[in-house]
Design a protein around this motif. Structure first.
Motif, PDB file in Angstrom:
ATOM      1  N   SER A 182       5.179  -0.399 -10.799  1.00 36.63           N
ATOM      2  CA  SER A 182       3.887   0.169 -11.173  1.00 36.63           C
ATOM      3  C   SER A 182       4.127   1.399 -12.044  1.00 36.63           C
ATOM      4  CB  SER A 182       3.094   0.580  -9.921  1.00 36.63           C
ATOM      5  OG  SER A 182       2.602  -0.546  -9.250  1.00 36.63           O
ATOM      6  N   PRO A 183       3.265   1.668 -13.007  1.00 31.36           N
ATOM      7  CA  PRO A 183       3.466   2.819 -13.907  1.00 31.36           C
ATOM      8  C   PRO A 183       3.734   4.127 -13.180  1.00 31.36           C
ATOM      9  CG  PRO A 183       1.697   1.438 -14.727  1.00 31.36           C
ATOM     10  CD  PRO A 183       2.083   0.866 -13.390  1.00 31.36           C
ATOM     11  N   SER A 184       2.990   4.383 -12.079  1.00 28.69           N
ATOM     12  CA  SER A 184       3.179   5.646 -11.350  1.00 28.69           C
ATOM     13  C   SER A 184       4.572   5.726 -10.733  1.00 28.69           C
ATOM     14  CB  SER A 184       2.119   5.780 -10.249  1.00 28.69           C
ATOM     15  OG  SER A 184       2.203   4.688  -9.339  1.00 28.69           O
ATOM     16  N   ILE A 185       5.079   4.592 -10.264  1.00 31.78           N
ATOM     17  CA  ILE A 185       6.420   4.563  -9.669  1.00 31.78           C
ATOM     18  C   ILE A 185       7.479   4.695 -10.751  1.00 31.78           C
ATOM     19  CG2 ILE A 185       8.070   3.123  -8.402  1.00 31.78           C
ATOM     20  CD1 ILE A 185       5.698   1.939  -6.876  1.00 31.78           C
ATOM     21  N   SER A 186       7.285   4.026 -11.869  1.00 31.44           N
ATOM     22  CA  SER A 186       8.236   4.114 -12.983  1.00 31.44           C
ATOM     23  C   SER A 186       8.393   5.550 -13.439  1.00 31.44           C
ATOM     24  CB  SER A 186       7.758   3.261 -14.162  1.00 31.44           C
ATOM     25  OG  SER A 186       7.799   1.897 -13.843  1.00 31.44           O
ATOM     26  N   LYS A 187       7.287   6.263 -13.499  1.00 27.62           N
ATOM     27  CA  LYS A 187       7.323   7.667 -13.933  1.00 27.62           C
ATOM     28  C   LYS A 187       8.159   8.510 -12.980  1.00 27.62           C
ATOM     29  CE  LYS A 187       4.291  11.576 -15.046  1.00 27.62           C
ATOM     30  NZ  LYS A 187       2.893  12.068 -15.085  1.00 27.62           N
ATOM     31  N   ARG A 188       7.972   8.305 -11.677  1.00 31.96           N
ATOM     32  CA  ARG A 188       8.739   9.080 -10.698  1.00 31.96           C
ATOM     33  C   ARG A 188      10.222   8.725 -10.745  1.00 31.96           C
ATOM     34  NH1 ARG A 188       4.685   7.664  -6.971  1.00 31.96           N
ATOM     35  NH2 ARG A 188       6.212   6.628  -5.621  1.00 31.96           N
ATOM     36  N   LEU A 189      10.524   7.439 -10.915  1.00 28.47           N
ATOM     37  CA  LEU A 189      11.924   7.026 -11.007  1.00 28.47           C
ATOM     38  C   LEU A 189      12.603   7.664 -12.209  1.00 28.47           C
ATOM     39  CD1 LEU A 189      11.696   3.217 -10.136  1.00 28.47           C
ATOM     40  CD2 LEU A 189      12.607   5.046  -8.702  1.00 28.47           C
ATOM     41  N   LEU A 224      13.933  -0.419  -0.735  1.00 26.00           N
ATOM     42  CA  LEU A 224      13.692  -1.818  -1.083  1.00 26.00           C
ATOM     43  C   LEU A 224      14.452  -2.243  -2.325  1.00 26.00           C
ATOM     44  CD1 LEU A 224      10.065  -1.688   0.063  1.00 26.00           C
ATOM     45  CD2 LEU A 224      11.536  -3.618   0.625  1.00 26.00           C
ATOM     46  N   THR A 225      14.560  -1.368  -3.315  1.00 33.76           N
ATOM     47  CA  THR A 225      15.352  -1.721  -4.496  1.00 33.76           C
ATOM     48  C   THR A 225      16.839  -1.780  -4.130  1.00 33.76           C
ATOM     49  OG1 THR A 225      15.289   0.614  -5.169  1.00 33.76           O
ATOM     50  CG2 THR A 225      13.731  -0.870  -6.227  1.00 33.76           C
ATOM     51  N   SER A 256       0.838  -1.203   0.000  1.00 33.33           N
ATOM     52  CA  SER A 256       0.000   0.000   0.000  1.00 33.33           C
ATOM     53  C   SER A 256       0.871   1.250   0.000  1.00 33.33           C
ATOM     54  CB  SER A 256      -0.908   0.013   1.243  1.00 33.33           C
ATOM     55  OG  SER A 256      -1.735  -1.126   1.274  1.00 33.33           O
ATOM     56  N   TYR A 257       2.118   1.106   0.426  1.00 33.17           N
ATOM     57  CA  TYR A 257       3.037   2.240   0.481  1.00 33.17           C
ATOM     58  C   TYR A 257       3.735   2.414  -0.871  1.00 33.17           C
ATOM     59  CZ  TYR A 257       2.547   1.626   5.535  1.00 33.17           C
ATOM     60  OH  TYR A 257       2.052   1.494   6.804  1.00 33.17           O
ATOM     61  N   SER A 258       3.726   3.646  -1.385  1.00 33.19           N
ATOM     62  CA  SER A 258       4.390   3.881  -2.672  1.00 33.19           C
ATOM     63  C   SER A 258       5.338   5.074  -2.618  1.00 33.19           C
ATOM     64  CB  SER A 258       3.338   4.119  -3.768  1.00 33.19           C
ATOM     65  OG  SER A 258       2.562   5.266  -3.486  1.00 33.19           O
ATOM     66  N   ASP A 259       5.671   5.528  -1.399  1.00 29.81           N
ATOM     67  CA  ASP A 259       6.585   6.658  -1.259  1.00 29.81           C
ATOM     68  C   ASP A 259       7.939   6.323  -1.881  1.00 29.81           C
ATOM     69  OD1 ASP A 259       4.454   6.987   0.483  1.00 29.81           O
ATOM     70  OD2 ASP A 259       5.586   8.286   1.813  1.00 29.81           O
ATOM     71  N   ASP A 260       8.581   7.345  -2.428  1.00 26.00           N
ATOM     72  CA  ASP A 260       9.884   7.157  -3.065  1.00 26.00           C
ATOM     73  C   ASP A 260      10.903   6.534  -2.119  1.00 26.00           C
ATOM     74  OD1 ASP A 260       8.881   8.186  -5.365  1.00 26.00           O
ATOM     75  OD2 ASP A 260       9.854  10.138  -5.214  1.00 26.00           O
ATOM     76  N   GLU A 261      10.827   6.911  -0.834  1.00 26.51           N
ATOM     77  CA  GLU A 261      11.807   6.391   0.131  1.00 26.51           C
ATOM     78  C   GLU A 261      11.688   4.879   0.270  1.00 26.51           C
ATOM     79  OE1 GLU A 261      13.321   7.032   4.743  1.00 26.51           O
ATOM     80  OE2 GLU A 261      11.665   8.232   3.950  1.00 26.51           O
ATOM     81  N   THR A 274      13.360  -6.853  -6.873  1.00 24.37           N
ATOM     82  CA  THR A 274      13.362  -6.810  -8.334  1.00 24.37           C
ATOM     83  C   THR A 274      12.281  -5.883  -8.875  1.00 24.37           C
ATOM     84  OG1 THR A 274      14.200  -9.073  -8.420  1.00 24.37           O
ATOM     85  CG2 THR A 274      13.161  -8.237 -10.425  1.00 24.37           C
ATOM     86  N   GLY A 275      11.197  -5.719  -8.109  1.00 27.11           N
ATOM     87  CA  GLY A 275      10.112  -4.861  -8.569  1.00 27.11           C
ATOM     88  C   GLY A 275       9.293  -4.346  -7.412  1.00 27.11           C
ATOM     89  N   TYR A 276       8.449  -3.353  -7.702  1.00 32.64           N
ATOM     90  CA  TYR A 276       7.645  -2.726  -6.649  1.00 32.64           C
ATOM     91  C   TYR A 276       6.305  -2.331  -7.250  1.00 32.64           C
ATOM     92  CZ  TYR A 276       7.014  -0.036  -2.293  1.00 32.64           C
ATOM     93  OH  TYR A 276       6.586   0.432  -1.075  1.00 32.64           O
ATOM     94  N   LEU A 277       5.228  -2.862  -6.689  1.00 36.65           N
ATOM     95  CA  LEU A 277       3.878  -2.577  -7.166  1.00 36.65           C
ATOM     96  C   LEU A 277       3.011  -2.082  -6.016  1.00 36.65           C
ATOM     97  CD1 LEU A 277       3.305  -5.841  -9.209  1.00 36.65           C
ATOM     98  CD2 LEU A 277       3.572  -3.593 -10.206  1.00 36.65           C
TER      99      LEU A 277
END
Length: 229
Positions: free
Chosen positions: A130-137, A97-98, A87-92, A103-106
């Protein structure tokens, strides 16, 4: 000749979530669930026992959180791919975790097709977010190339054992209980406890608990969890 199935281990402390994931995964011809864990420590034990191809792991779990579970799984069983579903998607969280080998984060709100694709990509050794995380990365990478300067290294980082002790303290366990859970002496627990306080510059249990909640180590409202033998 039968095609080899992707063996998946599920780790989430919510049984309804695990049941839903199991139904979804086992509806696929090329996947099967080989085990389920309801806390991070059990996830490590079952990973070593079953040697799955992919572990689908939540971040906030009792006794041992997903960050430390990821660190120990990738260290002790490097052939296993860890896929975070949280449920957590913060950049930190994503960065930590990476950095520990995920290997991945959804995010849990992700589309079903994204999860299934992520498992297949993780199995191949490819990263998937997840697409939203990929965009921020991607945005962060662009900023780095523009000349933001090198990322500062974290100082006073907790060791795996210190992180385990921090979580158990924040969950309300006494030193004697922590010692029994980790199979170490009470004196060693006290030493780790002091090291944690010194590194975080937090010198009371309430402060450590607030820190653990803020960092997603435990969930808000978590009480003492029963310690397993």
């Amino acid at each position: 000749m039968l095609k080899k199935k992707i063996n998946v281990l599920l780790a989430d402390d919510h049984i309804v979530v695990r049941q839903g994931l199991r139904v979804l995964i086992e509806s696929q011809d090329d996947m099967r669930v080989v085990g389920e864990a309801d806390n991070g420590r059990q996830a490590i034990q079952l990973t070593k026992r079953f040697l799955p191809d992919v572990v689908v792991l939540d971040v906030a779990m009792p006794l041992l959180n997903g960050l430390e579970a990821t660190r120990q799984i990738t260290r002790d069983v490097p052939s296993v791919k860890v896929l975070i579903l949280s449920s957590y998607s913060d950049d930190e969280y994503v960065q930590q975790l990476t950095a520990e080998g995920a290997t991945g984060y959804l995010v849990k709100q992700t589309a079903v097709t994204d999860l299934l694709k992520a498992i297949r990509e993780a199995y191949k050794g490819n990263a998937f977010f997840s697409p939203s995380i990929s965009k921020r990365l991607l945005e962060r990478c662009r900023e780095a190339f523009v000349g933001e300067g090198p990322v500062r290294k974290r100082t006073n980082r907790l060791t795996s054992r210190e992180a385990e002790v921090l979580q158990l303290i924040a969950e309300g366990h006494a030193n004697k209980q922590i010692a029994a859970e980790l199979s170490i002496s009470v004196k060693t627990v006290e030493k780790h406890r002091q090291q944690v306080m010194n590194k975080l510059n937090i010198h009371d249990v309430a402060g450590l608990t607030r820190h653990a909640i803020a960092k997603g180590i435990i969930e808000s409202g978590s009480g003492i969890q029963p310690l397993r033998a």
